[in-house]
Enzyme design. Sequence first.
Site, PDB file in Angstrom:
ATOM      1  N   THR A 156      30.582  62.969  36.036  1.00  0.00           N
ATOM      2  CA  THR A 156      31.271  64.223  36.367  1.00  0.00           C
ATOM      3  C   THR A 156      31.514  64.224  37.878  1.00  0.00           C
ATOM      4  O   THR A 156      32.474  63.653  38.356  1.00  0.00           O
ATOM      5  CB  THR A 156      30.476  65.458  35.906  1.00  0.00           C
ATOM      6  OG1 THR A 156      29.124  65.355  36.364  1.00  0.00           O
ATOM      7  CG2 THR A 156      30.487  65.572  34.397  1.00  0.00           C
ATOM      8  N   LYS A 182      23.812  59.814  34.258  1.00  0.00           N
ATOM      9  CA  LYS A 182      24.788  60.527  35.081  1.00  0.00           C
ATOM     10  C   LYS A 182      24.093  61.762  35.650  1.00  0.00           C
ATOM     11  O   LYS A 182      23.168  62.323  35.073  1.00  0.00           O
ATOM     12  CB  LYS A 182      26.035  60.919  34.296  1.00  0.00           C
ATOM     13  CG  LYS A 182      25.871  61.930  33.180  1.00  0.00           C
ATOM     14  CD  LYS A 182      25.792  63.392  33.552  1.00  0.00           C
ATOM     15  CE  LYS A 182      26.854  63.820  34.529  1.00  0.00           C
ATOM     16  NZ  LYS A 182      26.643  65.272  34.927  1.00  0.00           N
ATOM     17  N   THR A 193      20.973  68.464  35.284  1.00  0.00           N
ATOM     18  CA  THR A 193      22.281  68.171  34.709  1.00  0.00           C
ATOM     19  C   THR A 193      22.395  66.684  34.755  1.00  0.00           C
ATOM     20  O   THR A 193      23.025  66.122  35.621  1.00  0.00           O
ATOM     21  CB  THR A 193      23.447  68.766  35.489  1.00  0.00           C
ATOM     22  OG1 THR A 193      23.397  70.154  35.350  1.00  0.00           O
ATOM     23  CG2 THR A 193      24.765  68.358  34.870  1.00  0.00           C
ATOM     24  N   GLU A 279      24.875  65.234  45.268  1.00  0.00           N
ATOM     25  CA  GLU A 279      26.066  65.835  45.879  1.00  0.00           C
ATOM     26  C   GLU A 279      25.843  66.066  47.371  1.00  0.00           C
ATOM     27  O   GLU A 279      24.963  66.825  47.780  1.00  0.00           O
ATOM     28  CB  GLU A 279      26.402  67.148  45.176  1.00  0.00           C
ATOM     29  CG  GLU A 279      26.915  66.923  43.768  1.00  0.00           C
ATOM     30  CD  GLU A 279      27.075  68.186  42.956  1.00  0.00           C
ATOM     31  OE1 GLU A 279      27.745  68.120  41.909  1.00  0.00           O
ATOM     32  OE2 GLU A 279      26.525  69.228  43.358  1.00  0.00           O
ATOM     33  N   ASN A 403      30.236  72.234  45.502  1.00  0.00           N
ATOM     34  CA  ASN A 403      29.937  73.251  44.487  1.00  0.00           C
ATOM     35  C   ASN A 403      30.783  74.503  44.631  1.00  0.00           C
ATOM     36  O   ASN A 403      31.024  75.215  43.657  1.00  0.00           O
ATOM     37  CB  ASN A 403      28.447  73.573  44.516  1.00  0.00           C
ATOM     38  CG  ASN A 403      27.629  72.478  43.858  1.00  0.00           C
ATOM     39  OD1 ASN A 403      27.564  72.392  42.648  1.00  0.00           O
ATOM     40  ND2 ASN A 403      27.060  71.586  44.664  1.00  0.00           N
ATOM     41  N   SER A 408      37.734  74.141  40.789  1.00  0.00           N
ATOM     42  CA  SER A 408      39.112  74.142  41.287  1.00  0.00           C
ATOM     43  C   SER A 408      39.901  72.969  40.716  1.00  0.00           C
ATOM     44  O   SER A 408      39.358  71.930  40.451  1.00  0.00           O
ATOM     45  CB  SER A 408      39.111  74.046  42.802  1.00  0.00           C
ATOM     46  OG  SER A 408      38.408  75.144  43.344  1.00  0.00           O
TER      47      SER A 408
END
Length: 408
Positions: A156, A182, A193, A279, A403, A408
Site C-alpha cells: 500500500t 507489507k 496494518t 512511513e 498520512n 487524496s
Amino acid sequence: MAVNFPILDPKSLSPISGLALGFAQAGIKRANRKDVLVMRLVPGSAVAGVFTQNRFCAAPVQLCKQHLLEANPIEALIVNTGNANAGTGEEGLRRAFQTCEVLAKSFGLSPEQVLPFSTGVIMEQLPADKIVAAIPQAVAQLSEDNWFAAAQAIMTTDTLPKAASQTINTEQGPIVITGISKGAGMIQPNMATMLGFVGTNVQVDRGLLQELTAEAANLSFNAITIDGDTSTNDSFIVMATGQSLIRIQSRSDPLYSLFRKGLIAISQQLAQLIVRDGEGATKFITICVKGGKNSLECKQVAKAIAHSPLVKTAFFASDPNLGRILAAVGYAGIDDLDSGKVQLWLDDVWVAKDGGRHPNYQEEQGQAVMKQSEITVTVDLGRGDAMETVWTCDLSHEYVSINADYRS
C-alpha cells in the site's frame, strides 16, 4: 526513504513446493498496479494464523477466523490492497465472502476453504466486482516462483516489496521457508496494518503450527511499532504444504528446534523490513529492555519508549534529549519501579547510571550516536533477569505528510 533496506534479489526467494501464487491488476485504488493476490495450496496443507486485537476488526479478518475453525482444510487465499473492508458492517462481510465464493469455484472448493485478506482505506465498501473480475487473471498467473510479484501485489504505502527466504539443509532434506509482508504505517501490534504470509515445505501438525505461529508473531510482528496505532486488518499466516519428507508433529521431534528457529528468523526479518520502510522513517531503532521481573514488564517499558512522540521526534532531530527516554520508562506502568536502579545506554555509551546522568557522559557522545541511521537503546531496570526487544523508527515531517494525504 527506507532505512538501510537490503536490496532484494527475486532469485533469492525459494519456491515452496505445493504453494502457487498469482497476481492481477484490478484497479481498486489506482490503475496499472498489482493489487490482487491469489495463493493456491496443495491438498493436505496445514494453515495457521493470528490476527489483530482491534475490536473493529475488518470483515476479512472475521471470515478468516471462522474459516480456520471449519472442518474443511484451507486450500486458497485471496488478498486485495486499496481497500481494507473494515467498518463496513454486514455488507462488508457479504462482499468478502463473495470473493471467497468466486475463487473457490475456480478451484472446485467450498468458500469456507478460502481465506480473504484486505488492506487499505477503512470505512469504504469493498469493490468486490473489480476483485471478482480480476480473479481469472490471478489464477492464470499461478506459479510457485511468484514470491517477488506477490510481495509487490500486497503493497500500500510501502515504498519497497518485503520478502525473505531461508533454506536449512538437513539429512532428511531441505527445510525451505519463504515469506512476504507489507506495512509502513498504522503499525502497533497486536498486530499492525501489516500482512504477513510465510510458506514452508515441511509437514507440521496443525495444532503445533498454530502454537509456533503465535510464538513467532510475538517475537517479531508483535515486537514492532511505528506510530502506536493498532490496525483493523493485521494478519499473519503460516502455511505448511507438507511436500518434504520432514515431518514435525511435536516439540520433541529432532528437527523441531531447527524449524522453529528458521520460522522465527524469517518472521523477524519480515517484521524489521516493515520498520525500515516505516512511513517517513529516517532511522531504525532497536530498544532492548533487560533486568525486568518478567518479559511482560520489559515489553511494556520498551513500547512506552517506542511509542513516545517526544522520543521519536528527538531521534529524528538527532537530539540527545535523553530525559525523554527516562520519562517514558517512568510512566510505563511499573508501580514499584526503583528509578535509582535504572541504567540507560545509547549503543555502548552509558548515558544514565543509577537513575541519573552518568558522571562521565558527554552530550557530544550522545549526539554522535543519534546521528546514525541505526541506533540501539538499552535499558536495565535492575529488578530481575527478563529481557525483551522492540524495533521502531523515528517520527518525521514526512510521516505527517503521507498520512495527511493518504486518501487524496
